[in-house]
Design a protein around this motif. Sequence first.
Motif, PDB file in Angstrom:
ATOM      1  N   ARG A   1     -10.151  11.058   1.173  1.00  0.00           N
ATOM      2  CA  ARG A   1     -10.426   9.821   1.911  1.00  0.00           C
ATOM      3  C   ARG A   1     -11.523  10.049   2.949  1.00  0.00           C
ATOM      4  O   ARG A   1     -12.428   9.207   3.100  1.00  0.00           O
TER       5      ARG A   1
ATOM      6  N   PRO B   1       4.056  -0.086   3.875  1.00  0.00           N
ATOM      7  CA  PRO B   1       3.587   0.904   2.892  1.00  0.00           C
ATOM      8  C   PRO B   1       4.750   1.722   2.344  1.00  0.00           C
ATOM      9  O   PRO B   1       5.738   1.975   3.030  1.00  0.00           O
TER      10      PRO B   1
ATOM     11  N   ARG C   1     -14.606   3.141   1.503  1.00  0.00           N
ATOM     12  CA  ARG C   1     -13.202   3.160   1.908  1.00  0.00           C
ATOM     13  C   ARG C   1     -12.350   3.545   0.711  1.00  0.00           C
ATOM     14  O   ARG C   1     -12.764   3.381  -0.442  1.00  0.00           O
TER      15      ARG C   1
ATOM     16  N   GLY D   1       0.820  -1.196   0.000  1.00  0.00           N
ATOM     17  CA  GLY D   1       0.000   0.000   0.000  1.00  0.00           C
ATOM     18  C   GLY D   1       0.855   1.246   0.000  1.00  0.00           C
ATOM     19  O   GLY D   1       2.095   1.191   0.027  1.00  0.00           O
TER      20      GLY D   1
ATOM     21  N   TRP E   1      -8.070   3.404  -0.510  1.00  0.00           N
ATOM     22  CA  TRP E   1      -6.657   3.139  -0.258  1.00  0.00           C
ATOM     23  C   TRP E   1      -5.916   3.148  -1.591  1.00  0.00           C
ATOM     24  O   TRP E   1      -6.541   3.183  -2.667  1.00  0.00           O
TER      25      TRP E   1
ATOM     26  N   LEU F   1      -6.261  -5.426  -2.228  1.00  0.00           N
ATOM     27  CA  LEU F   1      -5.932  -4.824  -0.940  1.00  0.00           C
ATOM     28  C   LEU F   1      -4.418  -4.727  -0.772  1.00  0.00           C
ATOM     29  O   LEU F   1      -3.665  -5.501  -1.379  1.00  0.00           O
ATOM     30  N   PRO F   2      -3.933  -3.811   0.049  1.00  0.00           N
ATOM     31  CA  PRO F   2      -2.483  -3.747   0.315  1.00  0.00           C
ATOM     32  C   PRO F   2      -1.988  -5.046   0.934  1.00  0.00           C
ATOM     33  O   PRO F   2      -2.679  -5.668   1.753  1.00  0.00           O
TER      34      PRO F   2
ATOM     35  N   ASP G   1       1.387   4.998   1.929  1.00  0.00           N
ATOM     36  CA  ASP G   1       1.099   5.774   3.128  1.00  0.00           C
ATOM     37  C   ASP G   1       0.673   7.182   2.707  1.00  0.00           C
ATOM     38  O   ASP G   1       1.505   8.036   2.390  1.00  0.00           O
ATOM     39  N   LEU G   2      -0.633   7.434   2.680  1.00  0.00           N
ATOM     40  CA  LEU G   2      -1.137   8.726   2.225  1.00  0.00           C
ATOM     41  C   LEU G   2      -0.722   9.857   3.153  1.00  0.00           C
ATOM     42  O   LEU G   2      -0.567  11.006   2.712  1.00  0.00           O
TER      43      LEU G   2
ATOM     44  N   SER H   1     -11.293   1.727  -4.157  1.00  0.00           N
ATOM     45  CA  SER H   1     -12.350   2.044  -3.202  1.00  0.00           C
ATOM     46  C   SER H   1     -13.436   0.986  -3.269  1.00  0.00           C
ATOM     47  O   SER H   1     -13.757   0.491  -4.356  1.00  0.00           O
TER      48      SER H   1
END
Length: 758
Positions: free
Chosen positions: A561, A666, A571, A546, A573, A659-660, A548-549, A590
């Motif tokens: 988000r 991340p 959701r 993933g 990501w 999914l991550p 890291d926003l 999403s």
Amino acid sequence: MHRPRFRHDYLPIRLAEPYQDHLVVVGETRNVMIDDPVAAELAVLLDGNRALGQVVGELVGRHSAGALARALRRLDGLDLLTAEPCATPRAAAAAWDARGVAPDRAEQWRRDGRVLLVDAGSPAVDGLAARLGELGPPVAVVPIGDPGLLDQDGLVVVAPGSMIDPRLATLNAACLATGRPWLLVRPHGHVLLLGPHLRPGETGCWECLRRRWTDNEEVINFVVEQRGDHERPSPAWAALDATTATLAGLLAAELPVLAVAGRSPRVTGRMVSLDTRDLSSGTHTLVRLPQCPACGDPARLGGDGPRVTVAADPLRADDGTGSRTRPAGESLRMLEHQVSPYLGVVTRLSATGGGDSDGVMFGFTAGHNFAQARRPDRLRGNLRGLSGGKGRTETQAKVSAIGEAIERYCGVWRGDRPTRRTTYAALGPDRAVPLSALRNFSARQHADRDRTNPDAGMFHHVPAAVADDTELEWTTGWSLTHDRPCELPAAYVWYGHPDSARLGPADSNGCAAGGTLGEAILQGFYELAERDAVALWWYHRSRLPGVDLDSFDDPWPGAVRRHYRTVLGRRLWVLDLTADLRLPVYAAVSDRLDGGQVLVGFGAHPRAAVALTRAVSELNQFLPLAAAVAGANGGYHGAEPETARWLTTVTTADQQWLLPDPDQPPTTPAHHPVPAATDTSAAVEAAVGTARSAGLDLIVVDQSRPELELAVARVVVPGLRHFWRRLGPGRLWEVPAALGRSPLATGEDSINPLSVFF
């Protein structure tokens, strides 16, 4: 100005004490307050009867010559003054002043002028002639074929049944040859049309109009193609005396302007539309086509050959959207005149999703005319197809949508580009790229096409294999890697090329528009790299880290988000798909809080922050579109089969690869180096180096058209994979294994059965 005066559509008022140094100018649509005692005193003297020297002489004792000059320049700069005395009554004078023409001369032409009304088939021509005769000078009705038309004095006004009646070509040629201006009007139809006024050598000509207009009549083009030699239908035939009178009134107010000034800012090179059903109006610019066979040079499209050179134009960061050569606001002002249902390359521009969505999401769609459809299902697809625009602001989203529509327009085959007909076998690998190396279908896909095509969507339809000795049309591109020409199958390069009927249609992968050719090349290459990285992940269903926003120095991703969760119940990501090209590629994903209706958006750019913006804003684009095709009953009517299946059946619980990967930390922007290039030349050189390091050739076809403000490039990198289902040998199998990804498909039987659905 020899005898300056205030325009009669404005009323200058000098205020009383203690504000006598202020001048208020009142107008119907504009009011001005001027804090200047010199201007206040001038106001009572500028009546058109005093010469400028007399005015200055009366005030020079109280004010310096410099102050008087500044005040006059100020009033003139505010467009409040004109230069001729006026004997016309105030009401009429105000109307002519507002139209920018001397009232006395306009009234004189109404008494002494003449109109030549050319009957070119409008059902309302007699009514128009009668009404015009009541409002202005005599009107002589002349048939379209009258050989002595241009030997007569008078303003030439043409009222055709259809604005693209082929009989107008002869008149157009004669006016171009003699330099005679003429005006088109449509006094019938639900939508009345006034203009354009055509001035040879200054505006576009009727042939320029005909080409744009015809491109935009997609349904009628299809009907004409199907019916063969039948007369081309015109959809406008409604006529009422009342609406004809409306057009006559507007025309009568414009003709004196054309007679006195020779041009009008409202109709010279422009067309005004008035929809009599809802009283909406619009203005449509006629763009002069430099390559027009009637008023230009058709050789302009041939250019100087296929060689592509990239100038060192500075790249400017534009609020997170990427390295561009001009700001979005400037681009929008430059491109807006290309939007018109009649004369534009962009037929419409509309917002999606109900506006700004809390100021974090903006989307627009743009209509564009596309390749000629020859089957009803293809016509339906063309009519439903829209260009999408995204961005962090409304302006960016508009420019993005217009740019994509222009990109599509430039890629349509119209038979006006140079090609050569030969075989790949005759050209050889040093000169040409075979279609198989561009399509990347596997032998098994070709063998099974009769079985799989009926259930496959249009994106994943497998065409027949093409032998190397098959004669094809070829378009010459330019290899930036090897600095030499390179031949590409024309059906791969151009939408709607005749060869596509048996080879399969061209798609838009690697096509892009930009403020310069270098900018367009960059955006096209980034798209190719993005689609390639998606394919390497998607079809193996590899687990990837993933993003890291919170590690980005930017509040926007977090705001989006939060909006997804609190307003949309979804959701959001982001996955890091970056592969061997080392160009940051992200997938924004999403789902609803129940895990259903999964949406994805992708983005690539050398700057990780820009790649993130592109991925998230593309995801935003799908929200209103997914809701629209779902409808009230969740049936997804009108969607492609793959789209409907994806939106109704896919969940993140079943598809963990979306999914991550919990076993990988991340990634952050620090994982991706910051690019050093600050201009287009250096950035394109870096892109060529990226492709070369992976053993790939970067080829460019310049699809730009001289009448458009944007450059358009088709970038081709043989070997890079489309994210559609292309399962042939090469990078799809080799790169994920070399990167040590897991899981990996071991063959076509274990590949992801879900195809990319857009």
